[in-house]
Design an enzyme around this catalytic site. Structure first.
Site, PDB file in Angstrom:
ATOM      1  N   TYR A   1       4.703 -10.205 -58.873  1.00 12.56           N
ATOM      2  CA  TYR A   1       4.827  -8.824 -59.265  1.00 12.56           C
ATOM      3  C   TYR A   1       6.512  -8.653 -59.285  1.00 12.56           C
ATOM      4  O   TYR A   1       7.130  -9.544 -58.860  1.00 12.56           O
ATOM      5  CB  TYR A   1       4.412  -7.748 -58.482  1.00 12.56           C
ATOM      6  CG  TYR A   1       4.706  -8.206 -56.804  1.00 12.56           C
ATOM      7  CD1 TYR A   1       6.109  -7.722 -56.258  1.00 12.56           C
ATOM      8  CD2 TYR A   1       3.674  -8.735 -55.831  1.00 12.56           C
ATOM      9  CE1 TYR A   1       6.158  -7.950 -55.029  1.00 12.56           C
ATOM     10  CE2 TYR A   1       3.959  -8.981 -54.631  1.00 12.56           C
ATOM     11  CZ  TYR A   1       5.085  -8.652 -54.159  1.00 12.56           C
ATOM     12  OH  TYR A   1       5.653  -8.972 -52.725  1.00 12.56           O
TER      13      TYR A   1
ATOM     14  N   GLN B   1      18.491  -8.306 -32.678  1.00 15.29           N
ATOM     15  CA  GLN B   1      19.231  -9.570 -32.165  1.00 15.29           C
ATOM     16  C   GLN B   1      20.365 -10.209 -33.240  1.00 15.29           C
ATOM     17  O   GLN B   1      21.338 -10.966 -32.877  1.00 15.29           O
ATOM     18  CB  GLN B   1      18.291 -10.725 -31.909  1.00 15.29           C
ATOM     19  CG  GLN B   1      17.347 -10.854 -32.663  1.00 15.29           C
ATOM     20  CD  GLN B   1      16.261 -12.226 -32.710  1.00 15.29           C
ATOM     21  OE1 GLN B   1      16.161 -12.538 -31.679  1.00 15.29           O
ATOM     22  NE2 GLN B   1      15.453 -12.345 -33.471  1.00 15.29           N
TER      23      GLN B   1
HETATM   24  C1  LIG Z   1       4.606 -13.610 -47.530  1.00 13.67           C
HETATM   25  C2  LIG Z   1       4.452 -12.715 -46.781  1.00 13.67           C
HETATM   26  C3  LIG Z   1       4.227 -11.420 -47.669  1.00 13.67           C
HETATM   27  C4  LIG Z   1       3.928 -10.155 -46.974  1.00 13.67           C
HETATM   28  N1  LIG Z   1       3.753  -9.195 -47.820  1.00 13.67           N
HETATM   29  C5  LIG Z   1       3.582  -7.821 -47.208  1.00 13.67           C
HETATM   30  C6  LIG Z   1       3.154  -6.691 -48.326  1.00 13.67           C
HETATM   31  O1  LIG Z   1       3.146  -7.157 -49.591  1.00 13.67           O
HETATM   32  N2  LIG Z   1       3.102  -5.497 -47.686  1.00 13.67           N
HETATM   33  C7  LIG Z   1       3.185  -5.358 -46.310  1.00 13.67           C
HETATM   34  O2  LIG Z   1       3.197  -4.246 -45.996  1.00 13.67           O
HETATM   35  N3  LIG Z   1       3.472  -6.504 -45.547  1.00 13.67           N
HETATM   36  C8  LIG Z   1       3.442  -7.633 -45.909  1.00 13.67           C
HETATM   37  N4  LIG Z   1       3.758  -8.802 -45.001  1.00 13.67           N
HETATM   38  C9  LIG Z   1       3.747  -8.222 -43.720  1.00 13.67           C
HETATM   39  C10 LIG Z   1       5.345  -7.888 -43.278  1.00 13.67           C
HETATM   40  O3  LIG Z   1       6.325  -8.700 -43.738  1.00 13.67           O
HETATM   41  C11 LIG Z   1       5.427  -7.949 -41.692  1.00 13.67           C
HETATM   42  O4  LIG Z   1       4.143  -7.375 -41.079  1.00 13.67           O
HETATM   43  C12 LIG Z   1       6.576  -6.915 -41.374  1.00 13.67           C
HETATM   44  O5  LIG Z   1       7.853  -7.223 -41.933  1.00 13.67           O
HETATM   45  C13 LIG Z   1       6.535  -6.743 -39.908  1.00 13.67           C
HETATM   46  O6  LIG Z   1       7.764  -5.967 -39.444  1.00 13.67           O
HETATM   47  P1  LIG Z   1       8.278  -5.837 -38.248  1.00 13.67           P
HETATM   48  O7  LIG Z   1       9.457  -4.877 -38.037  1.00 13.67           O
HETATM   49  O8  LIG Z   1       6.963  -5.530 -37.149  1.00 13.67           O
HETATM   50  O9  LIG Z   1       8.627  -7.190 -37.462  1.00 13.67           O
HETATM   51  P2  LIG Z   1       9.846  -8.153 -38.225  1.00 13.67           P
HETATM   52  O10 LIG Z   1      10.061  -7.807 -39.658  1.00 13.67           O
HETATM   53  O11 LIG Z   1       9.651  -9.497 -37.754  1.00 13.67           O
HETATM   54  O12 LIG Z   1      11.067  -7.517 -37.519  1.00 13.67           O
HETATM   55  C14 LIG Z   1      11.382  -8.014 -36.204  1.00 13.67           C
HETATM   56  C15 LIG Z   1      12.898  -7.595 -35.846  1.00 13.67           C
HETATM   57  O13 LIG Z   1      12.946  -7.774 -34.435  1.00 13.67           O
HETATM   58  C16 LIG Z   1      14.452  -8.598 -34.113  1.00 13.67           C
HETATM   59  N5  LIG Z   1      13.995  -9.419 -32.852  1.00 13.67           N
HETATM   60  C17 LIG Z   1      13.260 -10.185 -32.589  1.00 13.67           C
HETATM   61  N6  LIG Z   1      13.294 -10.668 -31.109  1.00 13.67           N
HETATM   62  C18 LIG Z   1      14.100 -10.010 -30.762  1.00 13.67           C
HETATM   63  C19 LIG Z   1      14.739  -9.471 -29.447  1.00 13.67           C
HETATM   64  N7  LIG Z   1      14.427 -10.268 -28.481  1.00 13.67           N
HETATM   65  N8  LIG Z   1      15.787  -8.799 -29.296  1.00 13.67           N
HETATM   66  C20 LIG Z   1      16.221  -8.131 -30.331  1.00 13.67           C
HETATM   67  N9  LIG Z   1      15.689  -8.261 -31.701  1.00 13.67           N
HETATM   68  C21 LIG Z   1      14.752  -8.922 -31.673  1.00 13.67           C
HETATM   69  C22 LIG Z   1      14.197  -9.577 -35.336  1.00 13.67           C
HETATM   70  O14 LIG Z   1      15.428 -10.244 -35.609  1.00 13.67           O
HETATM   71  C23 LIG Z   1      13.642  -8.626 -36.536  1.00 13.67           C
HETATM   72  O15 LIG Z   1      14.616  -8.048 -36.996  1.00 13.67           O
HETATM   73  C24 LIG Z   1       3.892  -9.949 -45.712  1.00 13.67           C
HETATM   74  C25 LIG Z   1       4.298 -11.156 -44.643  1.00 13.67           C
HETATM   75  C26 LIG Z   1       4.638 -12.308 -45.392  1.00 13.67           C
HETATM   76  C27 LIG Z   1       4.794 -13.522 -44.309  1.00 13.67           C
END
Ligand SMILES: Cc1cc2nc3c(=O)[nH]c(=O)nc-3n(C[C@H](O)[C@H](O)[C@H](O)COP(=O)(O)OP(=O)(O)OC[C@H]3O[C@@H](n4cnc5c(N)ncnc54)[C@H](O)[C@@H]3O)c2cc1C
Length: 401
Positions: free
Chosen positions: A215, A36
């Site tokens: 870290y 998106q």
């Molecule tokens: C403070 C914090 C610290 C963390 N530390 C760690 C860590 O140390 N190690 C670890 O493994 N995990 C960690 N996490 C968890 C990790 O950040 C998430 O689990 C991970 O980023 C999830 O990735 P994802 O690709 O599933 O989702 P997201 O990163 O949320 O990506 C989803 C993507 O989909 C897109 N999108 C959404 N809706 C639509 C739509 N309708 N159409 C098209 N595109 C869309 C978004 O723009 C985004 O780019 C942490 C989280 C937080 C909050």
């Protein structure tokens, strides 16, 4: 239909969606990513990549980028909030490499996303495509976007994060639940805190109603910090919301001076509210499935949310590569993944209670337990985490001949 002919549409170009896209592309599928946002970005500072995820990324040929951008912490050090007393220590590197064939890495999210994106053809990432809806037609899936574009693919993968539109389309709308916890996050140029003589490792300070983690990232040039407090006066989940340094310092009033030094050395502090969802009983319907935070958001208190999303991509690829019926492959994928991520969701929730105990008998019992284990075999040691770090998500039985 051969597996090579399968067209796979991945909704979401985050860490989960893009790493799945790299794995699927390398396996010979025709993959397109629909994101998106107008560009691929990750804001929000640092992230831990445990060896389970680092190994998956290495197998995708991403080692040079990981080695260039990542930091290899020597160990983890858990400390008491007020006096800094050591509660538990565990080794990470080089032990993880020796035990699990991959290091534990700390890295800036933007650097990690760039490393992963470099492994995927940029012309197949369709930016500015916000999914509006989809329909499973049996032999194919049709999807349409707010910009008017329409696509047809053989398998649709929702990697669109905790507010997943694909999840809502499959299982209905349901708001995620506020955890009553907020994070104060920042990045500090290392030269500003040289006097602290910080070890090349990850430190985690635990105290009543909160914990504070720091870290190094960005090739050691920045110290990433995240301070968690139980607080229900902020419930916005936007990586760009800012808090004043004064507010972050006040949230950790009475905590060790090192924590105050680190917060005060940042130019900017971000504030972010934590949400999650209960485990889903299923992720796939027909030719549509979910991956990463779209199906299993978890508190980041095991540092495994993104790591599990990366594992999902490897497992999904292995299941689809068996060349059977796509819907059956998606069922297989979710059966392989569900028990493991559900366990991690539960452990992450339990850690909120364990880390945030008020001082008193329960906290003393916890500290005593950690102290007993603090001989290199604690619950955070590479050995104790073998079930987590040694797991091979692409280990799928070969297709029957
Ligand atoms: C403070 C914090 C610290 C963390 N530390 C760690 C860590 O140390 N190690 C670890 O493994 N995990 C960690 N996490 C968890 C990790 O950040 C998430 O689990 C991970 O980023 C999830 O990735 P994802 O690709 O599933 O989702 P997201 O990163 O949320 O990506 C989803 C993507 O989909 C897109 N999108 C959404 N809706 C639509 C739509 N309708 N159409 C098209 N595109 C869309 C978004 O723009 C985004 O780019 C942490 C989280 C937080 C909050």
């Amino acid at each position: 239909m051969t597996s090579a002919a399968l067209r796979i549409g991945v909704i979401g170009g985050g860490l989960g969606g893009l790493s799945a896209a790299v794995a699927l592309h390398q396996a010979g599928f025709a993959v397109d990513v629909y994101e998106q946002a107008p560009e691929l970005t990750q804001i929000g500072g640092g992230i831990n990549m445990g060896p389970n995820a680092a190994r998956v990324l290495r197998r995708l040929g991403l080692s040079p980028g990981l080695d260039r951008e990542g930091v290899r912490p020597l160990g983890t050090h858990q400390r008491r909030w007020q006096d800094g007393r050591t509660l538990q220590r565990a080794a990470l590197n080089p032990q993880c490499e020796a035990l699990y064939g991959a290091p534990h890495i700390t890295i800036h999210r933007a650097d990690l996303l760039a490393v992963i994106a470099a492994g995927f053809p940029s012309e197949r990432v369709h930016l500015g495509h916000r999914l509006a809806g989809f329909a499973d037609k049996g032999e194919r899936v049709e999807a349409w976007f707010e910009n008017g574009a329409r696509i047809a693919c053989d398998v649709l993968v929702g990697a669109d994060g905790i507010h997943s539109a694909v999840r809502a389309g499959l299982f209905g709308e349901e708001d995620p639940r506020f955890a009553g916890c907020v994070a104060y996050r920042g990045l500090v140029p290392t030269e500003r805190i040289v006097d602290l003589g910080l070890e090349l490792g990850s430190q985690s300070w635990v105290g009543p109603g909160g914990h504070f983690v720091h870290y190094f990232v960005s090739r050691g040039q920045l110290l990433n910090f995240v301070g968690w407090t139980e607080d229900d006066t902020w419930n916005r989940e936007d990586w760009t919301d800012r808090a004043t340094i004064a507010r972050a310092l006040a949230a950790f009033e009475g905590w060790h001076p090192q924590i105050h030094r680190i917060i005060a050395a940042a130019d900017t502090c971000f504030i972010w509210a934590l949400f999650d969802r209960d485990p889903l009983p299923r992720w796939s319907v027909g030719r549509v499935t979910l991956l990463g935070d779209a199906c299993h958001p978890m508190y980041p208190f095991m540092g495994q949310g993104a790591a599990q999303a990366i594992e999902d991509g490897a497992a999904l690829t292995a299941c689809l590569a068996r060349k059977g019926d796509p819907a059956t492959a998606l069922q297989h994928y979710e059966q392989l993944r569900l028990p493991r991520v559900t366990r991690l969701q539960e452990l992450s929730r339990a850690n909120k209670t364990r880390f945030h105990m008020p001082d008193g008998p329960a906290q003393q019992a916890r500290d005593a337990e950690w102290a007993r284990m603090n001989n290199g075999a604690g619950d955070r040691s590479p050995d104790a985490l073998r079930w987590l770090y040694a797991h091979d998500p692409s280990a799928v039985e070969p297709a029957p001949v």
